[in-house]
Write a protein that holds these residues in place. Structure first.
Motif, PDB file in Angstrom:
ATOM      1  N   ARG A 177      25.515   4.608 -11.421  1.00  0.00           N
ATOM      2  CA  ARG A 177      24.768   5.700 -10.788  1.00  0.00           C
ATOM      3  C   ARG A 177      23.704   5.157  -9.840  1.00  0.00           C
ATOM      4  O   ARG A 177      23.445   5.722  -8.785  1.00  0.00           O
ATOM      5  CB  ARG A 177      24.163   6.617 -11.854  1.00  0.00           C
ATOM      6  CG  ARG A 177      23.675   7.933 -11.273  1.00  0.00           C
ATOM      7  CD  ARG A 177      23.309   8.928 -12.338  1.00  0.00           C
ATOM      8  NE  ARG A 177      22.221   8.432 -13.182  1.00  0.00           N
ATOM      9  CZ  ARG A 177      21.836   9.016 -14.308  1.00  0.00           C
ATOM     10  NH1 ARG A 177      22.445  10.114 -14.739  1.00  0.00           N
ATOM     11  NH2 ARG A 177      20.851   8.515 -15.022  1.00  0.00           N
ATOM     12  N   LYS A 197      19.704   9.869  -8.006  1.00  0.00           N
ATOM     13  CA  LYS A 197      18.442   9.838  -8.759  1.00  0.00           C
ATOM     14  C   LYS A 197      17.357   9.259  -7.847  1.00  0.00           C
ATOM     15  O   LYS A 197      16.895   8.129  -8.037  1.00  0.00           O
ATOM     16  CB  LYS A 197      18.620   9.016 -10.047  1.00  0.00           C
ATOM     17  CG  LYS A 197      17.638   9.421 -11.141  1.00  0.00           C
ATOM     18  CD  LYS A 197      18.112   8.917 -12.485  1.00  0.00           C
ATOM     19  CE  LYS A 197      17.029   8.961 -13.535  1.00  0.00           C
ATOM     20  NZ  LYS A 197      16.505  10.290 -13.823  1.00  0.00           N
ATOM     21  N   GLU A 232      20.255  22.968 -12.903  1.00  0.00           N
ATOM     22  CA  GLU A 232      19.873  22.158 -14.069  1.00  0.00           C
ATOM     23  C   GLU A 232      18.481  22.488 -14.564  1.00  0.00           C
ATOM     24  O   GLU A 232      17.772  23.301 -13.964  1.00  0.00           O
ATOM     25  CB  GLU A 232      20.083  20.667 -13.823  1.00  0.00           C
ATOM     26  CG  GLU A 232      19.363  20.056 -12.671  1.00  0.00           C
ATOM     27  CD  GLU A 232      19.743  18.578 -12.521  1.00  0.00           C
ATOM     28  OE1 GLU A 232      19.998  17.896 -13.514  1.00  0.00           O
ATOM     29  OE2 GLU A 232      19.749  18.119 -11.372  1.00  0.00           O
ATOM     30  N   GLY A 289      15.088  21.168 -15.083  1.00  0.00           N
ATOM     31  CA  GLY A 289      14.081  20.140 -14.807  1.00  0.00           C
ATOM     32  C   GLY A 289      14.751  18.785 -14.797  1.00  0.00           C
ATOM     33  O   GLY A 289      15.778  18.608 -14.135  1.00  0.00           O
ATOM     34  N   PRO A 290      14.214  17.801 -15.531  1.00  0.00           N
ATOM     35  CA  PRO A 290      14.813  16.462 -15.518  1.00  0.00           C
ATOM     36  C   PRO A 290      15.946  16.330 -16.534  1.00  0.00           C
ATOM     37  O   PRO A 290      16.093  15.300 -17.181  1.00  0.00           O
ATOM     38  CB  PRO A 290      13.633  15.563 -15.877  1.00  0.00           C
ATOM     39  CG  PRO A 290      12.809  16.428 -16.771  1.00  0.00           C
ATOM     40  CD  PRO A 290      13.005  17.852 -16.365  1.00  0.00           C
ATOM     41  N   ALA A 291      16.751  17.362 -16.683  1.00  0.00           N
ATOM     42  CA  ALA A 291      17.834  17.346 -17.664  1.00  0.00           C
ATOM     43  C   ALA A 291      18.935  18.303 -17.211  1.00  0.00           C
ATOM     44  O   ALA A 291      18.665  19.262 -16.497  1.00  0.00           O
ATOM     45  CB  ALA A 291      17.290  17.781 -19.030  1.00  0.00           C
ATOM     46  N   ASN A 292      20.153  18.053 -17.647  1.00  0.00           N
ATOM     47  CA  ASN A 292      21.258  18.985 -17.369  1.00  0.00           C
ATOM     48  C   ASN A 292      21.176  20.170 -18.330  1.00  0.00           C
ATOM     49  O   ASN A 292      20.490  20.119 -19.355  1.00  0.00           O
ATOM     50  CB  ASN A 292      22.608  18.279 -17.551  1.00  0.00           C
ATOM     51  CG  ASN A 292      23.121  17.544 -16.315  1.00  0.00           C
ATOM     52  OD1 ASN A 292      24.226  17.032 -16.297  1.00  0.00           O
ATOM     53  ND2 ASN A 292      22.330  17.497 -15.256  1.00  0.00           N
ATOM     54  N   GLY A 307      19.523  15.048 -21.670  1.00  0.00           N
ATOM     55  CA  GLY A 307      19.271  13.898 -20.808  1.00  0.00           C
ATOM     56  C   GLY A 307      18.792  12.731 -21.646  1.00  0.00           C
ATOM     57  O   GLY A 307      18.544  12.898 -22.848  1.00  0.00           O
ATOM     58  N   THR A 308      18.650  11.571 -21.022  1.00  0.00           N
ATOM     59  CA  THR A 308      18.198  10.387 -21.759  1.00  0.00           C
ATOM     60  C   THR A 308      16.837  10.641 -22.396  1.00  0.00           C
ATOM     61  O   THR A 308      16.625  10.365 -23.572  1.00  0.00           O
ATOM     62  CB  THR A 308      18.118   9.193 -20.796  1.00  0.00           C
ATOM     63  OG1 THR A 308      19.431   8.955 -20.306  1.00  0.00           O
ATOM     64  CG2 THR A 308      17.583   7.955 -21.486  1.00  0.00           C
ATOM     65  N   TYR A 347      12.429  14.732  -7.335  1.00  0.00           N
ATOM     66  CA  TYR A 347      11.388  14.957  -8.339  1.00  0.00           C
ATOM     67  C   TYR A 347      10.123  15.464  -7.659  1.00  0.00           C
ATOM     68  O   TYR A 347       9.426  16.332  -8.191  1.00  0.00           O
ATOM     69  CB  TYR A 347      11.158  13.675  -9.151  1.00  0.00           C
ATOM     70  CG  TYR A 347      12.434  13.296  -9.871  1.00  0.00           C
ATOM     71  CD1 TYR A 347      12.678  13.742 -11.163  1.00  0.00           C
ATOM     72  CD2 TYR A 347      13.435  12.571  -9.228  1.00  0.00           C
ATOM     73  CE1 TYR A 347      13.872  13.455 -11.802  1.00  0.00           C
ATOM     74  CE2 TYR A 347      14.640  12.291  -9.849  1.00  0.00           C
ATOM     75  CZ  TYR A 347      14.858  12.730 -11.144  1.00  0.00           C
ATOM     76  OH  TYR A 347      16.039  12.463 -11.762  1.00  0.00           O
ATOM     77  N   LEU A 350      22.137  16.143 -10.991  1.00  0.00           N
ATOM     78  CA  LEU A 350      22.374  14.744 -11.345  1.00  0.00           C
ATOM     79  C   LEU A 350      23.511  14.665 -12.363  1.00  0.00           C
ATOM     80  O   LEU A 350      23.493  15.398 -13.355  1.00  0.00           O
ATOM     81  CB  LEU A 350      21.110  14.136 -11.951  1.00  0.00           C
ATOM     82  CG  LEU A 350      21.176  12.609 -12.039  1.00  0.00           C
ATOM     83  CD1 LEU A 350      20.948  11.997 -10.662  1.00  0.00           C
ATOM     84  CD2 LEU A 350      20.162  12.066 -13.017  1.00  0.00           C
ATOM     85  N   PRO A 351      24.502  13.802 -12.112  1.00  0.00           N
ATOM     86  CA  PRO A 351      25.571  13.651 -13.116  1.00  0.00           C
ATOM     87  C   PRO A 351      25.003  12.935 -14.350  1.00  0.00           C
ATOM     88  O   PRO A 351      24.880  11.720 -14.366  1.00  0.00           O
ATOM     89  CB  PRO A 351      26.629  12.798 -12.408  1.00  0.00           C
ATOM     90  CG  PRO A 351      26.144  12.589 -11.015  1.00  0.00           C
ATOM     91  CD  PRO A 351      24.693  12.927 -10.957  1.00  0.00           C
ATOM     92  N   SER A 352      24.643  13.725 -15.339  1.00  0.00           N
ATOM     93  CA  SER A 352      23.963  13.196 -16.529  1.00  0.00           C
ATOM     94  C   SER A 352      24.929  12.432 -17.430  1.00  0.00           C
ATOM     95  O   SER A 352      26.002  12.931 -17.781  1.00  0.00           O
ATOM     96  CB  SER A 352      23.349  14.364 -17.310  1.00  0.00           C
ATOM     97  OG  SER A 352      23.170  14.036 -18.671  1.00  0.00           O
ATOM     98  N   ILE A 353      24.504  11.254 -17.848  1.00  0.00           N
ATOM     99  CA  ILE A 353      25.322  10.426 -18.738  1.00  0.00           C
ATOM    100  C   ILE A 353      25.302  11.027 -20.152  1.00  0.00           C
ATOM    101  O   ILE A 353      26.288  10.977 -20.880  1.00  0.00           O
ATOM    102  CB  ILE A 353      24.808   8.967 -18.689  1.00  0.00           C
ATOM    103  CG1 ILE A 353      24.988   8.428 -17.257  1.00  0.00           C
ATOM    104  CG2 ILE A 353      25.523   8.085 -19.706  1.00  0.00           C
ATOM    105  CD1 ILE A 353      24.101   7.264 -16.896  1.00  0.00           C
ATOM    106  N   THR A 354      24.177  11.630 -20.502  1.00  0.00           N
ATOM    107  CA  THR A 354      24.093  12.304 -21.802  1.00  0.00           C
ATOM    108  C   THR A 354      25.070  13.480 -21.840  1.00  0.00           C
ATOM    109  O   THR A 354      25.819  13.654 -22.816  1.00  0.00           O
ATOM    110  CB  THR A 354      22.658  12.825 -22.046  1.00  0.00           C
ATOM    111  OG1 THR A 354      21.741  11.775 -21.757  1.00  0.00           O
ATOM    112  CG2 THR A 354      22.466  13.319 -23.463  1.00  0.00           C
TER     113      THR A 354
HETATM  114  N1  PLP Z   1      19.008  15.673 -14.449  1.00  0.00           N
HETATM  115  C1  PLP Z   1      17.917  15.071 -13.925  1.00  0.00           C
HETATM  116  C2  PLP Z   1      17.315  15.662 -12.724  1.00  0.00           C
HETATM  117  C3  PLP Z   1      17.403  13.912 -14.535  1.00  0.00           C
HETATM  118  O1  PLP Z   1      16.316  13.319 -14.049  1.00  0.00           O
HETATM  119  C4  PLP Z   1      18.039  13.384 -15.668  1.00  0.00           C
HETATM  120  C5  PLP Z   1      17.552  12.170 -16.285  1.00  0.00           C
HETATM  121  O2  PLP Z   1      18.025  11.123 -16.044  1.00  0.00           O
HETATM  122  C6  PLP Z   1      19.167  14.046 -16.172  1.00  0.00           C
HETATM  123  C7  PLP Z   1      19.621  15.182 -15.539  1.00  0.00           C
HETATM  124  C8  PLP Z   1      19.884  13.515 -17.361  1.00  0.00           C
HETATM  125  O3  PLP Z   1      20.661  12.403 -17.039  1.00  0.00           O
HETATM  126  P1  PLP Z   1      20.979  11.293 -18.107  1.00  0.00           P
HETATM  127  O4  PLP Z   1      21.627  11.984 -19.238  1.00  0.00           O
HETATM  128  O5  PLP Z   1      21.908  10.350 -17.423  1.00  0.00           O
HETATM  129  O6  PLP Z   1      19.695  10.689 -18.483  1.00  0.00           O
END
Ligand code: PLP
Ligand code: COI
Length: 340
Positions: free
Chosen positions: A80, A183, A219, A221-224, A281-282, A188, A242-246
């Motif tokens: 990523r 990212k 999404e 905020g900082p998470a899916n 998210g992470t 942000y 963002l393609p979240s790995i979680t």
């Molecule tokens: N969406 C955003 C905007 C993020 O900042 C994050 C954090 O990394 C995620 C989703 C979740 O992604 P991940 O599960 O890869 O951490």
């Protein structure tokens, strides 16, 4: 090293002993350097400062009951970061460099890895930015790739307790064909104002809608975002998230649990049909959502009426963290043990 209260760590910056750095100069990445300084010396005309040539990553190292330290899907973070670098014309750190930097940053700061059972983990923050000077709008010819770490607790103070979030109608975080899938810091920056408004109003985070029509969920905020409806795990398909790995991992776990996985556009009205909703998210892991308020439209949706996370969200959460901490068999080969 001062004594750390592992059990009450916030999600924040905590000084550790070392970080690692590599410069891209004259067309190649230099040898990884170890630094004990928290500061970088940057040219005042660096593109990272002026034109947003900047990207970062976030992953975690987890201390297991067996004393082993595991990284979760680091190759996905490397990929990523490479996508982000390509997306905004930066030099691309090869996966071997990413691996060497991340593993060394963990090893060099092993005293800061929170013990098993404290609910905390070691957050790893790879950072890449244009360090070369430009005044015209052009990509830099020099880049700095740096990795630092910080022991952290849960992202939302609620931990795994359900949170309230607010729909954003006045602010978008990313344009449909923009940089939302990378990212990069600009996304942000665009989320800060509405994030502060939401916090001020007592919400943990913001739910962004698609910037084009304001009809579909993007999404959280900082998470899916994900939802459970009957026997389905549903999560937005969008080119500006963002393609979240979680999330990718939860889709695999959901399938493994016998759920049907649907990755598609989710109209905001569908919120009334869901049994459970959450952010993942992470940093957030899974944050169950108990209330979504669309303040401007005078609508709200409530979940977790007994005050607790839903059953399927809880199962997913435990399956995920059990793999991350080494408590369950890693049947998908997601973790890598770091030799300390
Ligand atoms: N969406 C955003 C905007 C993020 O900042 C994050 C954090 O990394 C995620 C989703 C979740 O992604 P991940 O599960 O890869 O951490
Ligand atoms: C993460 O989950 O790693 C994040 O990126 C969250 C964050 C921007 C603090």
């Amino acid at each position: 090293m001062d004594h750390i209260e592992w059990g009450s760590l916030p999600f924040g910056y905590q000084k550790t002993d070392y970080n690692v750095r590599s410069y891209f100069r004259e067309g190649e990445w230099g040898k990884l350097e170890i630094s004990s300084s928290e500061f970088v010396s940057v040219h005042m005309a660096a593109t990272g400062l002026h034109y947003g040539q900047q990207a970062f990553e976030g992953l975690k190292a987890y201390m297991g009951k067996d004393g082993k330290v595991r990284l979760f899907r680091w190759e996905e973070n490397a990929k990523r970061m490479q996508d982000s670098a390509n997306g905004i014309m930066m030099a691309v750190p090869p996966s071997e460099l990413f691996k060497e930097a991340v593993f060394n940053a963990v090893r060099l700061n092993k005293d800061y890895i929170p013990p098993y059972g404290t609910g905390a983990s070691l957050y790893i923050r790879p950072l890449l930015f244009g360090s070369g000077a430009r005044v015209g709008v052009k990509p830099a010819d020099e880049y700095l790739f740096l990795v630092f770490v910080s022991p952290v607790g849960p992202y939302f103070k609620e931990g795994f307790n359900p949170v309230s979030i607010m729909v954003s109608r006045e602010y978008d975080r990313a344009a449909p064909k923009g940089t939302g899938k990378y990212k990069v810091g600009g996304n942000y920056a665009a989320s800060l104002k509405i994030g502060e408004i939401a916090h001020h109003e007592g919400f943990a985070s913001v739910l962004f809608l698609d910037a084009n029509e304001k009809k579909y969920i993007d999404e959280a905020g900082p998470a899916n975002f994900f939802a459970i409806k009957g026997n389905s795990y549903i999560t937005p398909l969008s080119e500006s998230i963002l393609p979240s790995i979680t999330n990718k991992s939860l889709m695999t776990l959901a399938e493994d649990m016998g759920l049907k996985v649907e990755r598609r556009k989710i109209a905001i009205e569908e919120l009334s049909e869901f049994d459970e909703v959450g952010a993942c998210g992470t940093a957030a892991v899974i944050s169950p959502i108990r209330r979504i308020a669309d303040v401007e439209n005078g609508t709200e949706w409530n979940y977790c009426l007994d005050g607790k996370a839903g059953e399927k969200s809880s199962q997913l959460y435990h399956r995920l963290i059990d793999i991350q901490y080494g408590d369950a068999e890693d049947k998908f080969g997601w973790t890598t043990v770091v030799d300390l």
